[in-house]
Structure formats: structure tokens, C-alpha cells
Design a protein around this motif. Structure first.
Motif, PDB file in Angstrom:
ATOM      1  N   TYR A  47       0.831  -1.211   0.000  1.00 40.53           N
ATOM      2  CA  TYR A  47       0.000   0.000   0.000  1.00 40.53           C
ATOM      3  C   TYR A  47       0.863   1.258   0.000  1.00 40.53           C
ATOM      4  O   TYR A  47       0.537   2.263  -0.634  1.00 40.53           O
ATOM      5  CB  TYR A  47      -0.923   0.017   1.224  1.00 40.53           C
ATOM      6  N   ARG A  48       1.980   1.210   0.758  1.00 37.40           N
ATOM      7  CA  ARG A  48       2.825   2.399   0.872  1.00 37.40           C
ATOM      8  C   ARG A  48       3.656   2.659  -0.372  1.00 37.40           C
ATOM      9  O   ARG A  48       3.939   3.805  -0.718  1.00 37.40           O
ATOM     10  CB  ARG A  48       3.777   2.262   2.066  1.00 37.40           C
ATOM     11  N   GLU A  49       4.082   1.577  -1.041  1.00 35.12           N
ATOM     12  CA  GLU A  49       5.094   1.754  -2.094  1.00 35.12           C
ATOM     13  C   GLU A  49       4.645   1.357  -3.498  1.00 35.12           C
ATOM     14  O   GLU A  49       5.165   1.888  -4.479  1.00 35.12           O
ATOM     15  CB  GLU A  49       6.344   0.916  -1.751  1.00 35.12           C
ATOM     16  N   SER A  50       3.731   0.420  -3.609  1.00 36.89           N
ATOM     17  CA  SER A  50       3.523  -0.196  -4.928  1.00 36.89           C
ATOM     18  C   SER A  50       2.076  -0.300  -5.372  1.00 36.89           C
ATOM     19  O   SER A  50       1.790  -0.946  -6.370  1.00 36.89           O
ATOM     20  CB  SER A  50       4.109  -1.619  -4.919  1.00 36.89           C
ATOM     21  N   TYR A  51       1.150   0.326  -4.635  1.00 38.29           N
ATOM     22  CA  TYR A  51      -0.262   0.095  -4.943  1.00 38.29           C
ATOM     23  C   TYR A  51      -0.704   0.736  -6.255  1.00 38.29           C
ATOM     24  O   TYR A  51      -0.433   1.901  -6.526  1.00 38.29           O
ATOM     25  CB  TYR A  51      -1.145   0.630  -3.801  1.00 38.29           C
ATOM     26  N   GLY A  52      -1.381  -0.035  -7.063  1.00 41.27           N
ATOM     27  CA  GLY A  52      -1.984   0.467  -8.294  1.00 41.27           C
ATOM     28  C   GLY A  52      -2.927  -0.589  -8.819  1.00 41.27           C
ATOM     29  O   GLY A  52      -2.934  -1.722  -8.318  1.00 41.27           O
ATOM     30  N   THR A  53      -3.729  -0.226  -9.826  1.00 45.48           N
ATOM     31  CA  THR A  53      -4.668  -1.211 -10.335  1.00 45.48           C
ATOM     32  C   THR A  53      -3.940  -2.265 -11.164  1.00 45.48           C
ATOM     33  O   THR A  53      -2.780  -2.093 -11.519  1.00 45.48           O
ATOM     34  CB  THR A  53      -5.812  -0.553 -11.142  1.00 45.48           C
ATOM     35  N   VAL A  54      -4.634  -3.335 -11.435  1.00 46.94           N
ATOM     36  CA  VAL A  54      -4.015  -4.434 -12.187  1.00 46.94           C
ATOM     37  C   VAL A  54      -4.710  -4.606 -13.532  1.00 46.94           C
ATOM     38  O   VAL A  54      -5.836  -4.164 -13.720  1.00 46.94           O
ATOM     39  CB  VAL A  54      -4.088  -5.771 -11.397  1.00 46.94           C
ATOM     40  N   ARG A  55      -3.997  -5.214 -14.441  1.00 47.18           N
ATOM     41  CA  ARG A  55      -4.513  -5.698 -15.730  1.00 47.18           C
ATOM     42  C   ARG A  55      -4.729  -4.624 -16.801  1.00 47.18           C
ATOM     43  O   ARG A  55      -4.917  -4.955 -17.934  1.00 47.18           O
ATOM     44  CB  ARG A  55      -5.826  -6.488 -15.551  1.00 47.18           C
ATOM     45  N   ARG A  56      -4.787  -3.353 -16.423  1.00 47.96           N
ATOM     46  CA  ARG A  56      -5.040  -2.403 -17.508  1.00 47.96           C
ATOM     47  C   ARG A  56      -4.137  -1.179 -17.477  1.00 47.96           C
ATOM     48  O   ARG A  56      -4.265  -0.298 -18.302  1.00 47.96           O
ATOM     49  CB  ARG A  56      -6.500  -1.982 -17.542  1.00 47.96           C
ATOM     50  N   GLY A  57      -3.223  -1.125 -16.548  1.00 47.35           N
ATOM     51  CA  GLY A  57      -2.385   0.065 -16.454  1.00 47.35           C
ATOM     52  C   GLY A  57      -1.280   0.066 -17.495  1.00 47.35           C
ATOM     53  O   GLY A  57      -0.768  -0.989 -17.873  1.00 47.35           O
ATOM     54  N   VAL A  58      -0.911   1.237 -17.983  1.00 45.43           N
ATOM     55  CA  VAL A  58       0.210   1.340 -18.916  1.00 45.43           C
ATOM     56  C   VAL A  58       1.420   1.922 -18.193  1.00 45.43           C
ATOM     57  O   VAL A  58       2.482   2.073 -18.780  1.00 45.43           O
ATOM     58  CB  VAL A  58      -0.123   2.231 -20.134  1.00 45.43           C
ATOM     59  N   TYR A  59       1.246   2.267 -16.929  1.00 50.28           N
ATOM     60  CA  TYR A  59       2.344   2.868 -16.166  1.00 50.28           C
ATOM     61  C   TYR A  59       2.982   1.811 -15.282  1.00 50.28           C
ATOM     62  O   TYR A  59       2.402   0.754 -15.034  1.00 50.28           O
ATOM     63  CB  TYR A  59       1.837   4.065 -15.356  1.00 50.28           C
ATOM     64  N   ARG A  60       4.183   2.128 -14.791  1.00 50.77           N
ATOM     65  CA  ARG A  60       4.992   1.112 -14.109  1.00 50.77           C
ATOM     66  C   ARG A  60       4.359   0.579 -12.822  1.00 50.77           C
ATOM     67  O   ARG A  60       4.434  -0.601 -12.528  1.00 50.77           O
ATOM     68  CB  ARG A  60       6.399   1.660 -13.820  1.00 50.77           C
ATOM     69  N   LEU A  61       3.712   1.479 -12.088  1.00 54.06           N
ATOM     70  CA  LEU A  61       3.092   1.058 -10.833  1.00 54.06           C
ATOM     71  C   LEU A  61       2.084  -0.073 -11.096  1.00 54.06           C
ATOM     72  O   LEU A  61       2.056  -1.092 -10.400  1.00 54.06           O
ATOM     73  CB  LEU A  61       2.369   2.271 -10.226  1.00 54.06           C
ATOM     74  N   SER A  62       1.300   0.114 -12.124  1.00 54.87           N
ATOM     75  CA  SER A  62       0.275  -0.873 -12.449  1.00 54.87           C
ATOM     76  C   SER A  62       0.884  -2.148 -13.027  1.00 54.87           C
ATOM     77  O   SER A  62       0.412  -3.252 -12.756  1.00 54.87           O
ATOM     78  CB  SER A  62      -0.726  -0.273 -13.432  1.00 54.87           C
ATOM     79  N   GLU A  63       1.941  -1.980 -13.807  1.00 57.17           N
ATOM     80  CA  GLU A  63       2.610  -3.176 -14.356  1.00 57.17           C
ATOM     81  C   GLU A  63       3.155  -4.040 -13.236  1.00 57.17           C
ATOM     82  O   GLU A  63       3.022  -5.258 -13.245  1.00 57.17           O
ATOM     83  CB  GLU A  63       3.753  -2.769 -15.288  1.00 57.17           C
ATOM     84  N   LYS A  64       3.779  -3.394 -12.258  1.00 64.04           N
ATOM     85  CA  LYS A  64       4.351  -4.111 -11.108  1.00 64.04           C
ATOM     86  C   LYS A  64       3.249  -4.795 -10.297  1.00 64.04           C
ATOM     87  O   LYS A  64       3.385  -5.935  -9.875  1.00 64.04           O
ATOM     88  CB  LYS A  64       5.100  -3.135 -10.191  1.00 64.04           C
ATOM     89  N   ALA A  65       2.160  -4.061 -10.083  1.00 71.93           N
ATOM     90  CA  ALA A  65       1.057  -4.629  -9.314  1.00 71.93           C
ATOM     91  C   ALA A  65       0.496  -5.846 -10.050  1.00 71.93           C
ATOM     92  O   ALA A  65       0.175  -6.867  -9.438  1.00 71.93           O
ATOM     93  CB  ALA A  65      -0.030  -3.574  -9.093  1.00 71.93           C
ATOM     94  N   THR A  66       0.401  -5.746 -11.370  1.00 69.87           N
ATOM     95  CA  THR A  66      -0.120  -6.862 -12.161  1.00 69.87           C
ATOM     96  C   THR A  66       0.795  -8.077 -12.048  1.00 69.87           C
ATOM     97  O   THR A  66       0.337  -9.217 -11.933  1.00 69.87           O
ATOM     98  CB  THR A  66      -0.290  -6.444 -13.640  1.00 69.87           C
ATOM     99  N   GLN A  67       2.095  -7.812 -12.060  1.00 68.98           N
ATOM    100  CA  GLN A  67       3.056  -8.924 -11.913  1.00 68.98           C
ATOM    101  C   GLN A  67       2.868  -9.642 -10.578  1.00 68.98           C
ATOM    102  O   GLN A  67       2.847 -10.868 -10.523  1.00 68.98           O
ATOM    103  CB  GLN A  67       4.493  -8.399 -11.968  1.00 68.98           C
ATOM    104  N   ALA A  68       2.746  -8.858  -9.518  1.00 71.72           N
ATOM    105  CA  ALA A  68       2.565  -9.454  -8.187  1.00 71.72           C
ATOM    106  C   ALA A  68       1.255 -10.231  -8.138  1.00 71.72           C
ATOM    107  O   ALA A  68       1.175 -11.342  -7.602  1.00 71.72           O
ATOM    108  CB  ALA A  68       2.581  -8.370  -7.117  1.00 71.72           C
ATOM    109  N   TYR A  69       0.237  -9.636  -8.723  1.00 72.39           N
ATOM    110  CA  TYR A  69      -1.104 -10.239  -8.732  1.00 72.39           C
ATOM    111  C   TYR A  69      -1.096 -11.575  -9.491  1.00 72.39           C
ATOM    112  O   TYR A  69      -1.598 -12.588  -8.999  1.00 72.39           O
ATOM    113  CB  TYR A  69      -2.044  -9.233  -9.396  1.00 72.39           C
ATOM    114  N   GLU A  70      -0.490 -11.590 -10.654  1.00 73.94           N
ATOM    115  CA  GLU A  70      -0.425 -12.832 -11.427  1.00 73.94           C
ATOM    116  C   GLU A  70       0.555 -13.824 -10.795  1.00 73.94           C
ATOM    117  O   GLU A  70       0.422 -15.027 -10.964  1.00 73.94           O
ATOM    118  CB  GLU A  70      -0.057 -12.542 -12.886  1.00 73.94           C
ATOM    119  N   GLY A  71       1.536 -13.274 -10.048  1.00 74.83           N
ATOM    120  CA  GLY A  71       2.495 -14.144  -9.356  1.00 74.83           C
ATOM    121  C   GLY A  71       1.799 -15.044  -8.352  1.00 74.83           C
ATOM    122  O   GLY A  71       2.144 -16.223  -8.198  1.00 74.83           O
TER     123      GLY A  71
END
Ligand code: PMP
Length: 407
Positions: A47-71
């Protein structure tokens, strides 16, 4: 005698707290497990460092969140030996997972006269959804009875099976009795008549090594919060060839390919069944919980809890006027009991004054209570952080209550 005990209470911050100066003795893991610091910290950090939406973001925060989510999907697939990550569907919990199968699979396949087989010792979450689809489809529900120990009668089960049987839905472990059901054998028999097998794994997933392919489970449902993860996330495993044929559960964003007002085309599984913004941080937390489970080791947890179950069973059996409810030969760490002349709710309330947390009630398994002729039971349930001294405290607490009532 040395026992195969783990020493992990220290990993769970809440277990170090006290109530009225007495240490918390947590014996309600079957309702929900406590959380290790690694899970709490990872969610806080996210929440403090990496929170963003998943699956549709084009920015890095969302890409990282998507990776963690799919991980997490990959970790869960590994945990239960699914053939592919695509067989792992995120839900909000075991209840939603079971509703998903009942509605999606049921609406796609069930016809009037088809038969749904449940056991007599199911949680309401594996009864009510099937009643709803029964009423929608004209199918019929049949139930497998159990003996006085809480063991399913397999001969009766065999008699219920026929080409009309379309689905067998059964829990791996009963939350009220602790019975470990022979799901592998039950699945084999169900498959002989062409039925699909749904396993409610709420009480097994964090207590034993689960291999969905070895078990022959076509669907397997569980909650994150009972496996050291947060609330608000759950899993439905489903065999891909079945998922591919199923209608969606809920409609919304992310489960579609294209939408016009005339026509909508659907995503492939698992996304077809994941409408809307998911429980992003909870799924991340579940992934960390799976890592934790793997590090401690399911085999070690099973051995620890089995040794504690034997210890606790012996302690409670020695208490006059105490009746264990659920005495199957193959049991998980659940100690359901009744005390002569004392209501389960009083047991729960008075134990709480000793800092001991147990559950009292029908455990969302009213048909099970009816089978044993009681409205409710008291239930102490074990986790890998419990110790013999927790059970000593429970036994002492019970004897103290008996003293208050009988003198
Ligand atoms: N099935 C069983 C056997 C359970 O013990 C529970 C939780 N008590 C559930 C299903 C439902 O799980 P949840 O409430 O997490 O959705």
C-alpha cells in the motif's frame, strides 16, 4: 517423548497479546487463521510503495502490481499442483468460489431430473448454492449419510451414484467434526458415472498437502483467510476443459473481449470469471501466505497438528461429562464437544474470561448438528502455532467451568 512440534507462535503478532493479563490462547483457526508478520508487513509495504490497479495500467506502478497479482496465481497453482495457472480463479472467498461453480457450471449443465449429491456433513456454503441451482434447474439433491463418528457411509454413497448423478460436492474436511473425507476414492467413484467432483477445501488447504490432480477434484474451493492470508480473497480451482464450457458467474469489466449493446463476447478462463476490480492487495497477501505455508511445510504442519490433536483428544476424553462430537478415525485438528448441563455458548463466554478463544454454535452446519442431535457444540480448532500448553489451558478452563456449574 519428542513430538514433531513446530515453534512458530512468535511469527504471529496477535498471539503475543493478553486479555486481562492472561495470554491469548487462540483455538479458533477453523473459523479464521491468524496472520504472520510477513503477510501483514507485505500488505502494508505494498500500500505504501507499490499500490496500483491491475490488468489495464500502462504505467509502471500498475505493471508491477499486475506482476505481483499474477504471481500469486502461479504460487497457488503450484501449491495445489494444478496443471496450469489458467485453472486458478480469484474470488472473494470459499463461499463465493462454491457459488461460482454452482451458478456457472450448474446453469450451463444441469437439467430437470439431474442429481446433485452432497454429504450430510457439509457447511452451508456447500449446501445453499446447490439448493438455489436445484430450484432453477429442476435438478434433485441427494445426501450421503454419516455414522456416529461422523464418517461418511461409502456403501450408501455408492448406492446413490447413477448415470443421473451430475455432480458430487463434498468437503475435504468437515469444519464441525474434523472428519477427513476420502475424497480421492469418492471422486474415482463419481467419475465412473460421469459426474463432476467439487471439493470444498476450506478446512484442508492449510492443514495438509493438497494435490488436486491426484485427488481427482474437478473443482476445489478455499479462502485466503483460513490459510494465513487476508480476508476478501479466495480461490476456485477448476479443470480447464470444464471452465472453457461454462457460462460466466458475474458480468462486468475484465471478463469480456468486446461489448456492444447487441452482443458481448466473453474472455477465456480464468478472466471470464473475474469481473470487476479484484482484491488486489489481498491477492498479494495471499501469495505471501502461500510462501509462508511452503516455508513452514504442509507436511510439518500436518504432523504438528496431528500430534496436538492426539494430545488434546486424550486430555478432553479424561474430563467427566465431556462428550467429543466427531470421532472419525481420520481426523483433522478440530475438537467439537458438549458438556453435560452447560450450554456451548456459556462454555465459550466463560473460556473467553480465561483468554481462551473457541467457537460455540452450529458452525454453519445445521444438518450436521441435527444428525448428532444437538443445537450447537463448543469447538476448539488447531493451527500450526498452537502448543500443548494451549490445550492444557483449555482443559483447565473446562474443568473450572464445570466447577462453577456443579458446586
Ligand atoms: N466450507 C467450510 C467447510 C468452511 O469451514 C467454511 C468457513 N467456515 C466455508 C466453507 C466458507 O468459507 P468462507 O466463509 O471463508 O467463505
Amino acid at each position: 517423548m519428542s513430538k514433531p512440534y513446530l515453534d512458530i507462535k512468535k511469527n504471529f503478532p496477535v498471539l503475543n497479546r493478553t486479555f486481562d493479563g492472561k495470554p491469548l490462547i487462540y483455538l479458533d483457526t477453523a473459523a479464521t487463521s491468524q496472520k504472520p508478520a510477513v503477510v501483514i508487513d507485505a500488505m502494508d509495504r505494498f500500500y505504501r510503495e507499490s499500490y496500483g490497479t491491475v490488468r489495464r495500467g500502462v504505467y509502471r506502478l500498475s505493471e508491477k502490481a499486475t506482476q505481483a497479482y499474477e504471481g500469486t496465481r502461479h504460487k497457488v497453482a503450484n501449491l495445489i499442483n494444478a496443471a496450469s495457472d489458467r485453472e486458478i480463479i480469484y474470488t472473494r472467498g470459499c463461499t463465493e468460489s462454491l457459488n461460482l461453480v454452482a451458478y456457472s457450471w450448474g446453469r450451463t449443465f444441469l437439467k430437470p431430473g439431474d442429481e446433485i449429491i452432497l454429504s450430510q456433513i457439509e457447511h452451508h456454503a456447500n449446501i445453499v448454492p446447490w439448493q438455489i441451482v436445484r430450484d432453477m434447474s429442476g435438478a434433485v439433491i441427494k445426501t450421503i449419510p454419516c455414522d456416529d463418528h461422523g464418517q461418511l457411509l461409502l456403501d450408501e454413497y455408492r448406492k446413490l451414484l447413477s448415470p443421473k448423478t451430475k455432480v458430487v460436492a463434498v468437503n475435504h474436511v468437515s469444519n464441525a467434526l474434523g472428519t477427513i473425507n476420502p475424497v480421492k476414492e469418492m471422486a474415482r467413484l463419481a467419475h465412473e458415472v460421469g459426474a463432476v467432483v467439487v471439493v470444498d477445501g476450506a478446512q484442508s488447504i492449510s492443514h495438509m498437502r493438497v494435490d488436486v490432480q491426484d485427488l481427482g477434484a474437478d473443482f476445489y474451493a478455499f479462502s485466503s483467510h483460513k490459510m494465513f492470508g487476508p480476508t476478501g480473497a479466495g480461490i476456485l480451482y477448476g479443470r480447464y476443459d470444464l471452465l472453457e464450457k461454462m457460462l460466466p458467474f458475474q458480468g462486468g469489466g475484465d471478463m469480456i473481449r468486446q461489448v456492444t449493446f447487441e452482443r458481448t463476447t466473453l474472455q477465456v478462463p480464468p478472466h471470464r470469471f473475474e469481473a470487476g476490480t479484484p482484491s488486489i492487495v489481498e491477492v498479494l497477501g495471499l501469495g505471501v501466505a502461500v510462501d509462508y505455508l511452503q516455508t513452514v511445510g504442509l507436511e510439518n504442519i500436518e504432523a504438528h497438528e496431528h500430534a496436538l490433536l492426539e494430545y488434546g483428544t486424550k486430555l478432553l476424553s479424561e474430563i467427566p461429562g465431556l462428550h467429543l462430537i466427531g470421532t472419525a478415525a481420520k481426523k483433522s485438528g478440530i475438537l467439537g464437544f458438549a458438556l453435560d448441563g452447560i450450554h456451548p455458548h456459556d462454555i465459550g463466554t466463560l473460556l473467553d474470561m480465561e483468554g481462551i478463544a473457541i467457537r460455540a454454535g452450529h458452525h454453519c452446519a445445521q444438518p450436521t448438528m441435527e444428525r448428532f442431535g444437538v443445537p450447537a457444540t463448543a469447538r476448539a480448532s488447531l493451527g500450526p502455532y498452537n502448543t500443548e500448553s494451549d490445550l492444557d489451558a483449555l482443559a483447565a478452563g473446562i474443568r473450572k467451568i464445570q466447577g462453577m456449574f456443579h458446586h
